[in-house]
Enzyme design. Structure first.
Site, PDB file in Angstrom:
ATOM      1  N   GLN A 191      60.365  40.373  49.985  1.00 42.04           N
ATOM      2  CA  GLN A 191      59.636  41.099  48.946  1.00 42.04           C
ATOM      3  C   GLN A 191      60.209  42.508  48.787  1.00 42.04           C
ATOM      4  OE1 GLN A 191      55.744  39.685  51.074  1.00 42.04           O
ATOM      5  NE2 GLN A 191      55.116  40.828  49.276  1.00 42.04           N
ATOM      6  N   PHE A 222      53.293  36.180  50.186  1.00 39.25           N
ATOM      7  CA  PHE A 222      51.906  36.565  50.503  1.00 39.25           C
ATOM      8  C   PHE A 222      51.818  37.789  51.395  1.00 39.25           C
ATOM      9  CE2 PHE A 222      52.082  31.848  50.098  1.00 39.25           C
ATOM     10  CZ  PHE A 222      51.526  31.769  48.838  1.00 39.25           C
ATOM     11  N   GLU A 226      57.031  41.239  53.183  1.00 43.46           N
ATOM     12  CA  GLU A 226      57.092  42.638  52.755  1.00 43.46           C
ATOM     13  C   GLU A 226      57.966  43.419  53.726  1.00 43.46           C
ATOM     14  OE1 GLU A 226      53.373  44.621  51.784  1.00 43.46           O
ATOM     15  OE2 GLU A 226      54.294  46.591  51.994  1.00 43.46           O
ATOM     16  N   ARG A 304      44.117  50.686  54.472  1.00 44.37           N
ATOM     17  CA  ARG A 304      43.432  49.949  53.406  1.00 44.37           C
ATOM     18  C   ARG A 304      42.087  49.392  53.903  1.00 44.37           C
ATOM     19  NH1 ARG A 304      44.311  48.372  48.087  1.00 44.37           N
ATOM     20  NH2 ARG A 304      46.462  49.077  47.972  1.00 44.37           N
ATOM     21  N   PHE A 338      45.717  42.912  52.601  1.00 45.49           N
ATOM     22  CA  PHE A 338      46.252  44.048  53.347  1.00 45.49           C
ATOM     23  C   PHE A 338      45.175  44.854  54.064  1.00 45.49           C
ATOM     24  CE2 PHE A 338      49.092  47.909  53.525  1.00 45.49           C
ATOM     25  CZ  PHE A 338      50.268  47.298  53.902  1.00 45.49           C
ATOM     26  N   ALA A 503      51.086  44.979  47.115  1.00 42.73           N
ATOM     27  CA  ALA A 503      49.930  45.771  46.709  1.00 42.73           C
ATOM     28  C   ALA A 503      49.453  45.403  45.302  1.00 42.73           C
ATOM     29  CB  ALA A 503      50.248  47.277  46.801  1.00 42.73           C
ATOM     30  N   GLU A 706      46.087  40.301  44.602  1.00 41.99           N
ATOM     31  CA  GLU A 706      45.270  40.247  45.808  1.00 41.99           C
ATOM     32  C   GLU A 706      43.769  40.148  45.591  1.00 41.99           C
ATOM     33  OE1 GLU A 706      47.426  43.861  47.109  1.00 41.99           O
ATOM     34  OE2 GLU A 706      47.400  42.865  49.043  1.00 41.99           O
TER      35      GLU A 706
HETATM   36  N1  LUZ Z   1      51.697  47.258  51.059  1.00 43.10           N
HETATM   37  C1  LUZ Z   1      51.857  48.564  51.298  1.00 43.10           C
HETATM   38  C2  LUZ Z   1      50.580  46.776  50.515  1.00 43.10           C
HETATM   39  O1  LUZ Z   1      52.886  48.960  51.824  1.00 43.10           O
HETATM   40  N2  LUZ Z   1      50.871  49.412  50.952  1.00 43.10           N
HETATM   41  C3  LUZ Z   1      49.721  49.012  50.399  1.00 43.10           C
HETATM   42  O2  LUZ Z   1      48.857  49.817  50.096  1.00 43.10           O
HETATM   43  C4  LUZ Z   1      49.547  47.633  50.174  1.00 43.10           C
HETATM   44  N3  LUZ Z   1      48.419  47.163  49.667  1.00 43.10           N
HETATM   45  C5  LUZ Z   1      48.279  45.872  49.501  1.00 43.10           C
HETATM   46  C6  LUZ Z   1      49.310  45.026  49.845  1.00 43.10           C
HETATM   47  N4  LUZ Z   1      50.444  45.467  50.347  1.00 43.10           N
HETATM   48 MO1  MOS Z   2      51.300  42.438  50.063  1.00 42.98          MO
HETATM   49  S1  MOS Z   2      49.857  42.055  51.393  1.00 42.98           S
HETATM   50  O1  MOS Z   2      52.821  42.234  50.510  1.00 42.98           O
HETATM   51  O2  MOS Z   2      50.826  42.902  48.623  1.00 42.98           O
END
Ligand code: LUZ
Ligand code: MOS
Length: 752
Positions: A191, A222, A226, A304, A338, A503, A706
């Site tokens: 990602q 998902f 990331e 979060r 998250f 996010a 999300e």
């Molecule tokens: N990833 C991130 C996320 O690095 N920061 C966030 O605030 C976030 N929020 C949701 C999903 N991935």
């Molecule tokens: Mo995310 S939990 O990679 O938006």
């Protein structure tokens, strides 16, 4: 508009990492992961493995030319274990061989002598032992200490919240090959192409411009890709660099499940205080995040959780603290929501327990405390365009909650061994990376001289349909058909310094960058058209690939306009940059305006429990959701369906099992059950709330990825309510996932 990938997907023609043809001489990698969760490496013997034919090299940490470090936020995670291991499956060595089969065979021949230490798997135990990954954080609003005395009801309790395996269909992997002069190209299932590029540069000790990362699409992510794709890409790149050969790494499912982090399990304690008329006056919670063996994204996920620990409610006096606990599990990581789902489960548990204790309906407490316009969150931002109450009220009306209640009560009276239950879940989810600096994106747009358009952004297509939305944005701005627009692979040489597609903000950030670039091109083209028509550029517009003057056809086609512009030496390329305005956050005060906007909605879930077997069926999911002005309701409804089922899976059947030594027991699809089509709800109905959308959402179409995951929380409480209908002694439990095994035990539990 259909998802532009739908034909490719159903005909099997879409290209994933594993569909990229191997170059001649491609070698294959397999990883040796630690057999134990915690211990010292006394000796590694690779002799037998190296004797195997077609084994080319075995890479240990000592072979790394740069830093043996992949920690993205905190530098606490080696790529390859040095002298200690901290979780089962932690990579120790990489075997490179002529074939994948030989590589895996050689892995089994490596002998590692360990001195095993005891493992910590429980976050509360870690906290007691002072094992924290980084300092805890607290968000506060009002003053809870002074409010308890004003509360008519004070209820305390605790929660145990399970983690979740990502179970993307495509496992982690990468393909790396040398180009020339030390330049390496990497295809990664990630990602975050820039995170991959940066990690490889660091591990190899090279500048970032020596590394190009390219991503066509992912077979699901998902959140699991990331950050965690970076390590695996770095392993492929490391091998490729050391051997000057193409190297492919694809994790077998079993390795993927053992080696990668998951959604964080959380434990927590709460205290909630209400007035006689059911207003929540005070709420306190201490949550213990099970971070695993390294920080990974846990600091951001913890944040979060703090943001969303009051759910969709306004609570004037709040104090929330989250501790990130270091355990001997794989480093837990991003997963759809998250950290928000865990925070929301805790507040919903507190409300449910308060309702049980006071003997009132849960929905009455919920509805009384929903956010209203200008209510302040514990992080300082005020609720704007707060649709929480509207969504809740609409759900009650449109789906007739009174008749649902009546039908369920009647059913439960008439059925001794089958019971139904329902629960309602209101949703409020903040859109933006909580780390303000990540809220930026760029889009590179070329208009070719035949009028076709090429778009590159940082957005990663992972099945969520972002490329379709981007094509729509280009089409809407330029006034051309979507088939004139090609969304290209995500590539660090075309678009640099990308934030991960995460996010829920992929379409917002990249779509807005694209909108800005396309608008700049449009304005240039309008000038050209004005010159051709000898009129003011303000009178020009483009619609349906035709140039209009004061709204009337001018006889100039899009194609002709573009070619003319090119012959006049007008630049037909543009790089758009977007940085979300308004947002900021001050960590010294834990206050600010971190989110561009919030997404609201409310869902009802009904269930039927078989009280002989403990099994259950999720019947209906009924939602009113705030999509804003959706530019693609088909894709958005698809995201609702997928997220809801995944959310239900998390709270019900998906159970991660580790033994006390930190070994993963649920390490395959036969022992870790995920929802399938038979388990999926009979109906998922979602009514879009009619609104104008939000100006910071792309084309006013709100982020979707999300938020709907959290509707799945209602499944947990629906099942609890069905258990209550069977077993009058049952006291609500807050312990996810509520597997059939737990249901059965709770159905027949005598006293609490
Ligand atoms: N990833 C991130 C996320 O690095 N920061 C966030 O605030 C976030 N929020 C949701 C999903 N991935
Ligand atoms: Mo995310 S939990 O990679 O938006």
């Amino acid at each position: 508009m259909k998802n532009i990938d739908s034909i490719g997907h159903v005909t099997g023609k879409s290209i994933y990492l594993d569909d990229i043809p191997n170059q001649q001489g491609t070698l294959h990698a397999a990883i040796l992961g630690s057999a134990i969760a915690h211990g010292k490496i006394k000796n590694i013997n690779v002799d037998e493995a190296l004797k195997l034919n077609d084994v080319v090299k075995i890479i240990l940490y000592t072979d790394i030319p740069g830093d043996n470090q992949i920690g993205g936020i905190i530098e606490d995670e080696p790529l390859l274990a040095e002298n200690e291991v901290h979780y089962q499956g932690q990579p120790i060595a990489i075997v490179i061989a002529e074939t994948e089969r030989i590589a895996h065979k050689a892995v089994k021949l490596i002998k590692v002598d360990f001195e095993e230490f005891s493992a910590v798997v429980d976050p509360r135990e870690a906290k007691q032992k002072g094992l924290l990954l980084f300092p805890p954080r607290t968000f506060k609003l009002g003053n809870t200490d002074e409010t308890w005395k004003d509360c008519a009801h004070i209820v305390e309790g605790s929660v145990e919240i399970g983690g979740q395996e990502h179970m993307y269909i495509e496992t982690q992997g990468a393909y790396a090959y040398p180009i020339e002069n030390g330049y390496i190209k990497v295809h990664s299932s990630t990602q975050g192409p820039t995170a991959v590029q940066k990690t490889i540069a660091r591990v190899l000790g090279l500048p970032m411009h020596q590394i190009e990362v390219d991503v066509v699409r992912l077979g699901g992510a998902f959140g699991g890709k990331e950050d965690q794709a970076s390590g695996f890409a770095a392993m492929a790149a490391l091998a490729s660099y050391l051997l000057n050969k193409p190297v492919k790494l694809t994790l077998p499912r079993h390795d993927d499940m053992r080696m990668t982090g998951k959604r964080h399990p959380y434990s927590g304690d709460f205290k909630i205080g209400l007035s006689t008329d059911l207003k929540i006056l005070a709420f306190e919670t201490d949550l213990y995040q099970n971070g695993g063996a390294a920080s990974d994204l846990s600091p951001a996920i913890l944040e979060r959780t703090l943001f969303h620990s009051t759910g969709s409610y306004y609570i004037p006096n709040t104090r929330v603290t989250v501790y990130s606990c270091k355990t001997n599990l794989p480093p837990n990581t991003a997963f759809r929501g998250f950290g928000a789902p865990q925070g929301m489960f805790a507040i919903e548990s507190a409300i449910a327990k308060a309702a049980e204790t006071i003997n009132v309906k849960v929905i009455d407490i919920q509805q009384k405390n929903l956010l209203a316009e200008n209510d302040e969150f514990q992080y300082g931002q005020k609720a704007e365009n707060a649709n929480a109450q509207e969504c809740f009220q609409l759900v009650k009306e449109k789906f007739n909650i009174e008749s649902i209640t009546k039908e369920i009560n009647l059913f439960n009276q008439n059925n001794r061994y089958t019971k139904k239950g329902y629960a309602v879940m209101p949703l409020c989810f903040g859109i933006s990376f909580t780390n303000t600096s990540m809220n930026q994106a760029r889009a590179l747009v070329h208009i070719y001289q035949d009028g076709s358009v090429s778009v590159s952004t940082a957005a990663i297509e992972m099945g969520q349909g972002v490329n379709t939305k981007l094509a729509q944005v280009a089409s809407m701005v330029l006034g051309i058909d979507t088939n004139k627009v090609k969304i290209h692979s995500t590539n660090t040489s075309r678009v640099a310094n990308t934030s991960p597609t995460a996010a829920s903000s992929g379409a917002d950030l990249n779509g807005n960058a694209l909108r800005i670039a396309a608008n700049a091109l449009l304005n240039r083209l309008k000038e050209v058209a004005a010159g051709m028509l000898k009129c003011d550029a303000k009178s020009i517009s483009i619609n349906n690939e035709e140039v209009l003057q004061n709204g009337k056809p001018s006889g100039i086609s899009w194609k002709k306009l573009v070619l003319t512009a090119h012959l006049q030496r007008v630049c037909l390329s543009e790089n758009g940059h977007y940085a979300t305005p308004v947002i900021y956050f001050d960590k010294t005060k834990e206050k600010g305006h971190p989110f561009a906007y919030h997404v609201y909605g409310t869902g009802i879930i009904t269930t039927t429990v078989d009280c002989i077997r403990g099994t259950y069926k999720i019947d209906d999911v009924l939602i009113v959701h705030d999509f804003g002005k959706s530019i693609n309701l088909t894709i958005d409804q698809g995201q609702i369906e997928g997220a809801v089922v995944q959310g239900i899976g998390w709270t019900t059947m998906e159970e991660l099992a580790f033994d006390k030594n930190g070994r993963l027991l649920s390490n395959s699809l036969s022992t870790y059950k995920v929802p399938d089509i038979h388990f999926a709800p009979n109906t998922i109905k979602c009514i879009p709330l009619e609104t104008e959308g939000h100006e910071l959402a792309v084309m006013r179409s709100k982020a979707i990825g999300e938020p709907p995951f959290m509707y799945g929380i209602a499944a947990y409480f629906a099942i609890q309510n069905a258990i209550k209908a069977y077993n009058p002694n049952h006291k609500l439990k807050f312990d996810t996932p509520i597997t059939p095994e737990k249901v059965l035990l709770q159905l027949y539990e005598k006293e609490d």
